[in-house]
Design an enzyme around this catalytic site. Structure first.
Site, PDB file in Angstrom:
ATOM      1  N   ARG A  90      32.097 -11.288 -72.607  1.00 23.92           N
ATOM      2  CA  ARG A  90      33.160 -10.555 -71.930  1.00 23.92           C
ATOM      3  C   ARG A  90      34.067  -9.824 -72.901  1.00 23.92           C
ATOM      4  NH1 ARG A  90      35.468 -15.486 -68.949  1.00 23.92           N
ATOM      5  NH2 ARG A  90      34.748 -16.278 -70.935  1.00 23.92           N
ATOM      6  N   SER A 128      36.081 -18.534 -64.247  1.00 25.15           N
ATOM      7  CA  SER A 128      36.120 -19.491 -63.133  1.00 25.15           C
ATOM      8  C   SER A 128      37.500 -20.125 -63.025  1.00 25.15           C
ATOM      9  CB  SER A 128      35.059 -20.569 -63.322  1.00 25.15           C
ATOM     10  OG  SER A 128      33.789 -19.989 -63.327  1.00 25.15           O
TER      11      SER A 128
HETATM   12  N1  COA Z   1      31.689 -13.820 -65.802  1.00 22.96           N
HETATM   13  C1  COA Z   1      32.729 -14.583 -65.484  1.00 22.96           C
HETATM   14  N2  COA Z   1      33.099 -15.687 -66.168  1.00 22.96           N
HETATM   15  C2  COA Z   1      32.337 -16.012 -67.225  1.00 22.96           C
HETATM   16  C3  COA Z   1      31.229 -15.266 -67.614  1.00 22.96           C
HETATM   17  C4  COA Z   1      30.911 -14.112 -66.848  1.00 22.96           C
HETATM   18  N3  COA Z   1      29.885 -13.344 -67.148  1.00 22.96           N
HETATM   19  N4  COA Z   1      30.691 -15.834 -68.702  1.00 22.96           N
HETATM   20  C5  COA Z   1      31.433 -16.916 -68.972  1.00 22.96           C
HETATM   21  N5  COA Z   1      32.427 -17.013 -68.092  1.00 22.96           N
HETATM   22  C6  COA Z   1      33.492 -18.020 -68.075  1.00 22.96           C
HETATM   23  C7  COA Z   1      33.245 -19.159 -67.164  1.00 22.96           C
HETATM   24  O1  COA Z   1      33.697 -18.839 -65.857  1.00 22.96           O
HETATM   25  C8  COA Z   1      34.073 -20.247 -67.798  1.00 22.96           C
HETATM   26  O2  COA Z   1      35.403 -20.059 -67.417  1.00 22.96           O
HETATM   27  P1  COA Z   1      36.477 -21.241 -67.412  1.00 22.96           P
HETATM   28  O3  COA Z   1      36.322 -22.019 -68.680  1.00 22.96           O
HETATM   29  O4  COA Z   1      37.731 -20.487 -67.297  1.00 22.96           O
HETATM   30  O5  COA Z   1      36.199 -22.065 -66.190  1.00 22.96           O
HETATM   31  C9  COA Z   1      33.986 -19.955 -69.298  1.00 22.96           C
HETATM   32  O6  COA Z   1      33.596 -18.606 -69.382  1.00 22.96           O
HETATM   33  C10 COA Z   1      33.023 -20.841 -70.004  1.00 22.96           C
HETATM   34  O7  COA Z   1      31.817 -20.780 -69.335  1.00 22.96           O
HETATM   35  P2  COA Z   1      30.827 -21.992 -69.146  1.00 22.96           P
HETATM   36  O8  COA Z   1      29.959 -21.661 -68.002  1.00 22.96           O
HETATM   37  O9  COA Z   1      31.518 -23.311 -69.103  1.00 22.96           O
HETATM   38  O10 COA Z   1      29.906 -21.788 -70.365  1.00 22.96           O
HETATM   39  P3  COA Z   1      29.972 -22.157 -71.866  1.00 22.96           P
HETATM   40  O11 COA Z   1      29.804 -20.865 -72.574  1.00 22.96           O
HETATM   41  O12 COA Z   1      31.108 -23.034 -72.235  1.00 22.96           O
HETATM   42  O13 COA Z   1      28.591 -22.971 -72.015  1.00 22.96           O
HETATM   43  C11 COA Z   1      26.692 -24.232 -71.433  1.00 22.96           C
HETATM   44  C12 COA Z   1      28.041 -23.719 -70.973  1.00 22.96           C
HETATM   45  C13 COA Z   1      26.061 -24.950 -70.274  1.00 22.96           C
HETATM   46  C14 COA Z   1      25.794 -23.095 -71.829  1.00 22.96           C
HETATM   47  C15 COA Z   1      26.886 -25.147 -72.650  1.00 22.96           C
HETATM   48  O14 COA Z   1      27.974 -26.009 -72.429  1.00 22.96           O
HETATM   49  C16 COA Z   1      25.657 -25.981 -72.912  1.00 22.96           C
HETATM   50  O15 COA Z   1      24.696 -25.495 -73.467  1.00 22.96           O
HETATM   51  N6  COA Z   1      25.693 -27.259 -72.490  1.00 22.96           N
HETATM   52  C17 COA Z   1      24.584 -28.190 -72.646  1.00 22.96           C
HETATM   53  C18 COA Z   1      24.754 -29.103 -73.872  1.00 22.96           C
HETATM   54  C19 COA Z   1      24.352 -28.365 -75.102  1.00 22.96           C
HETATM   55  O16 COA Z   1      23.186 -28.056 -75.285  1.00 22.96           O
HETATM   56  N7  COA Z   1      25.347 -28.044 -75.926  1.00 22.96           N
HETATM   57  C20 COA Z   1      25.179 -27.198 -77.083  1.00 22.96           C
HETATM   58  C21 COA Z   1      24.650 -27.898 -78.255  1.00 22.96           C
HETATM   59  S1  COA Z   1      25.528 -29.347 -78.756  1.00 22.96           S
END
Ligand code: COA
Length: 158
Positions: A90, A128
């Site tokens: 973003r 979110s």
């Molecule tokens: N549009 C709107 N919002 C978006 C977006 C988009 N295109 N892309 C990201 N966001 C926002 C989300 O809404 C969220 O908002 P919030 O924190 O305000 O609620 C925020 O960005 C984070 O998004 P999230 O979906 O929680 O993703 P993340 O980038 O933190 O990663 C995983 C989530 C599932 C990919 C990551 O935690 C993961 O891989 N987990 C599994 C365990 C693992 O393998 N960890 C890594 C190695 S240790």
């Protein structure tokens, strides 16, 4: 056959996520939306509720399926037979964190590529947690989420 996963917590899915999933589905043969349990984030919606909301929001996309997972993303990708992770970017503020995650995932699984799609300007500010906060204050969320998600949020904060 090119299969990608689009991972996230989706608490709940927004039009910003949907934009990335739709564009991923245009690029790939198959897209699996990977809904992470993310217990540390203490999500508002249960994993089952989040999976269901992503399913209803993506029902019109024939090559998209939705699954919940708990554990490492690289393991889920392997189980699913996906060799590409697609994530949305973003703003510059997303970059450092995403860069770190992509590098770590690459280190753990060398045949898994992370591909980034830029969010369009109208969704750059969307997240979110912003939507959850708006809903909790009974603000208008219809521009940011599908009608099913808006109903689910309004029920939570009724
Ligand atoms: N549009 C709107 N919002 C978006 C977006 C988009 N295109 N892309 C990201 N966001 C926002 C989300 O809404 C969220 O908002 P919030 O924190 O305000 O609620 C925020 O960005 C984070 O998004 P999230 O979906 O929680 O993703 P993340 O980038 O933190 O990663 C995983 C989530 C599932 C990919 C990551 O935690 C993961 O891989 N987990 C599994 C365990 C693992 O393998 N960890 C890594 C190695 S240790």
């Amino acid at each position: 056959m090119k299969r990608a996963i689009t991972p996230g917590t989706f608490d709940p899915i927004t039009y910003g996520h949907l934009d990335i999933i739709t564009r991923a589905a245009q690029l790939m043969d198959e897209v699996v939306v990977a809904v992470a349990a993310s217990p540390k984030k203490n999500p508002l919606f249960s994993l089952d509720e989040r999976v269901e909301l992503v399913r209803s929001s993506t029902a019109h996309l024939p090559n998209v399926t939705v699954e919940g997972f708990d554990g490492l993303l690289v393991d889920f990708a392997k189980e699913t037979g996906a060799n590409v992770i697609i994530k949305g970017l973003r703003a510059v503020t997303d970059f450092e964190y995403e860069f770190q995650m992509a590098a770590l995932n690459y280190e753990m699984s060398r045949d898994l590529e992370t591909v980034f799609i830029m969010s369009p300007p109208q969704y750059m500010y969307l997240s979110s947690s912003i939507v959850r906060e708006l809903a909790s204050l009974h603000g208008d969320i219809d521009r940011f989420v599908t009608p099913d998600v808006a109903r689910a949020l309004n029920r939570k904060f009724a």
